[in-house]
Design an enzyme around this catalytic site. Sequence first.
Site, mmCIF file in Angstrom:
data_model
loop_
_atom_site.group_PDB
_atom_site.id
_atom_site.type_symbol
_atom_site.label_atom_id
_atom_site.label_comp_id
_atom_site.label_asym_id
_atom_site.label_seq_id
_atom_site.Cartn_x
_atom_site.Cartn_y
_atom_site.Cartn_z
ATOM 1 C CE LYS A 41 -31.805 0.720 -1.485
ATOM 2 N NZ LYS A 41 -32.887 1.256 -1.982
ATOM 3 C CD GLU A 93 -28.399 -11.004 3.752
ATOM 4 O OE1 GLU A 93 -29.115 -9.873 4.066
ATOM 5 O OE2 GLU A 93 -28.419 -11.435 2.674
ATOM 6 C CG ASP A 94 -32.072 -7.709 5.141
ATOM 7 O OD1 ASP A 94 -31.590 -9.047 4.889
ATOM 8 O OD2 ASP A 94 -32.867 -7.137 4.649
ATOM 9 C CG ASP A 97 -37.528 -15.571 2.929
ATOM 10 O OD1 ASP A 97 -37.895 -16.851 3.637
ATOM 11 O OD2 ASP A 97 -38.168 -15.133 1.913
ATOM 12 C CE LYS A 126 -39.668 -14.698 6.335
ATOM 13 N NZ LYS A 126 -40.421 -14.219 5.109
ATOM 14 C CG PHE A 147 -42.959 -9.572 3.440
ATOM 15 C CD1 PHE A 147 -42.128 -10.268 2.543
ATOM 16 C CD2 PHE A 147 -42.687 -8.043 3.685
ATOM 17 C CE1 PHE A 147 -40.969 -9.575 1.870
ATOM 18 C CE2 PHE A 147 -41.568 -7.477 2.779
ATOM 19 C CZ PHE A 147 -40.785 -8.426 2.008
ATOM 20 C CB VAL A 148 -40.841 -9.688 9.307
ATOM 21 C CG1 VAL A 148 -41.437 -10.555 10.127
ATOM 22 C CG2 VAL A 148 -39.476 -10.086 8.608
ATOM 23 C CG ASP A 154 -37.775 -3.027 1.397
ATOM 24 O OD1 ASP A 154 -37.102 -4.114 1.562
ATOM 25 O OD2 ASP A 154 -38.290 -2.758 0.444
HETATM 26 P P1 5GP Z 1 -33.204 -14.995 0.387
HETATM 27 O O1 5GP Z 1 -32.412 -15.210 -0.558
HETATM 28 O O2 5GP Z 1 -32.792 -15.698 1.510
HETATM 29 O O3 5GP Z 1 -34.505 -15.855 -0.155
HETATM 30 O O4 5GP Z 1 -33.803 -13.712 0.618
HETATM 31 C C1 5GP Z 1 -32.802 -12.694 0.990
HETATM 32 C C2 5GP Z 1 -33.535 -11.045 0.891
HETATM 33 O O5 5GP Z 1 -34.976 -11.226 0.433
HETATM 34 C C3 5GP Z 1 -33.214 -10.692 2.056
HETATM 35 O O6 5GP Z 1 -32.156 -9.908 2.462
HETATM 36 C C4 5GP Z 1 -34.346 -9.529 2.282
HETATM 37 O O7 5GP Z 1 -34.067 -8.339 1.414
HETATM 38 C C5 5GP Z 1 -35.622 -10.187 1.441
HETATM 39 N N1 5GP Z 1 -36.364 -10.893 2.294
HETATM 40 C C6 5GP Z 1 -36.726 -12.294 2.510
HETATM 41 N N2 5GP Z 1 -37.917 -12.382 3.455
HETATM 42 C C7 5GP Z 1 -38.150 -11.139 3.713
HETATM 43 C C8 5GP Z 1 -39.232 -10.500 4.743
HETATM 44 O O8 5GP Z 1 -39.965 -11.384 5.481
HETATM 45 N N3 5GP Z 1 -39.298 -9.281 4.890
HETATM 46 C C9 5GP Z 1 -38.580 -8.363 4.160
HETATM 47 N N4 5GP Z 1 -38.570 -6.909 4.364
HETATM 48 N N5 5GP Z 1 -37.578 -8.792 3.257
HETATM 49 C C10 5GP Z 1 -37.564 -10.073 3.147
#
Ligand code: 5GP
Length: 171
Positions: A41, A93-94, A97, A126, A147-148, A154
């Site tokens: 979301k 994508e938001d 990470d 990130k 953790f933004v 969220d």
């Molecule tokens: P990844 O698979 O790249 O580790 O993470 C993807 C998902 O983790 C993002 O789409 C997001 O939903 C969540 N996420 C990762 N880091 C953060 C953060 O700093 N803040 C928030 N709110 N969500 C994060």
Amino acid sequence: MRLATGILFTEKQIRQRVDELAAQIDLDYRGQPLVLCAVLKGSIPFLADLMRRLTGDVRLALIEMKSQVDGKHASILFTSRLDLAGKHALIVEDIVDTGITLDYLIKHLEVERSPASIRVAAFLDKPTARKLDVPVNYRGFTVPDKFVVGYGLDWQERYRNLPYITWVEPE
Ligand code: 5GP
């Protein structure tokens, strides 16, 4: 955890950056049909702002994913109906990470939907947490290892409504 008092990116900075990204995307695709594949979301505010600034032939697909708790796998929970075959896909994508979610989605779309191309627009990046090498073709901002939250992102389903980017920290 509690909300930090500082702000990483203000509403104004976000607006300006999304303007720049949209202008670049418009230029790169130059009127070729583009399917925005938005990951729910967290990408909703970014998607809504970005798509209204794009001037070409833009279509929309929505995808819901689960980033697994073991930090190693991701899965797809829901994809709206949309034919991607032979079309240019832009994943919206938001935040990227570890890159695990995005890596899974790119491979899934390549195999299952046969798009002409896949690029990625991530509002936040990130890089310090990266485990997999994934492409981020359009990047809003790079964030530190916090953790933004806000602008769709969220913490336990809260703070998505904040119009700026901040972070949560231990009490
Ligand atoms: P990844 O698979 O790249 O580790 O993470 C993807 C998902 O983790 C993002 O789409 C997001 O939903 C969540 N996420 C990762 N880091 C953060 C953060 O700093 N803040 C928030 N709110 N969500 C994060």
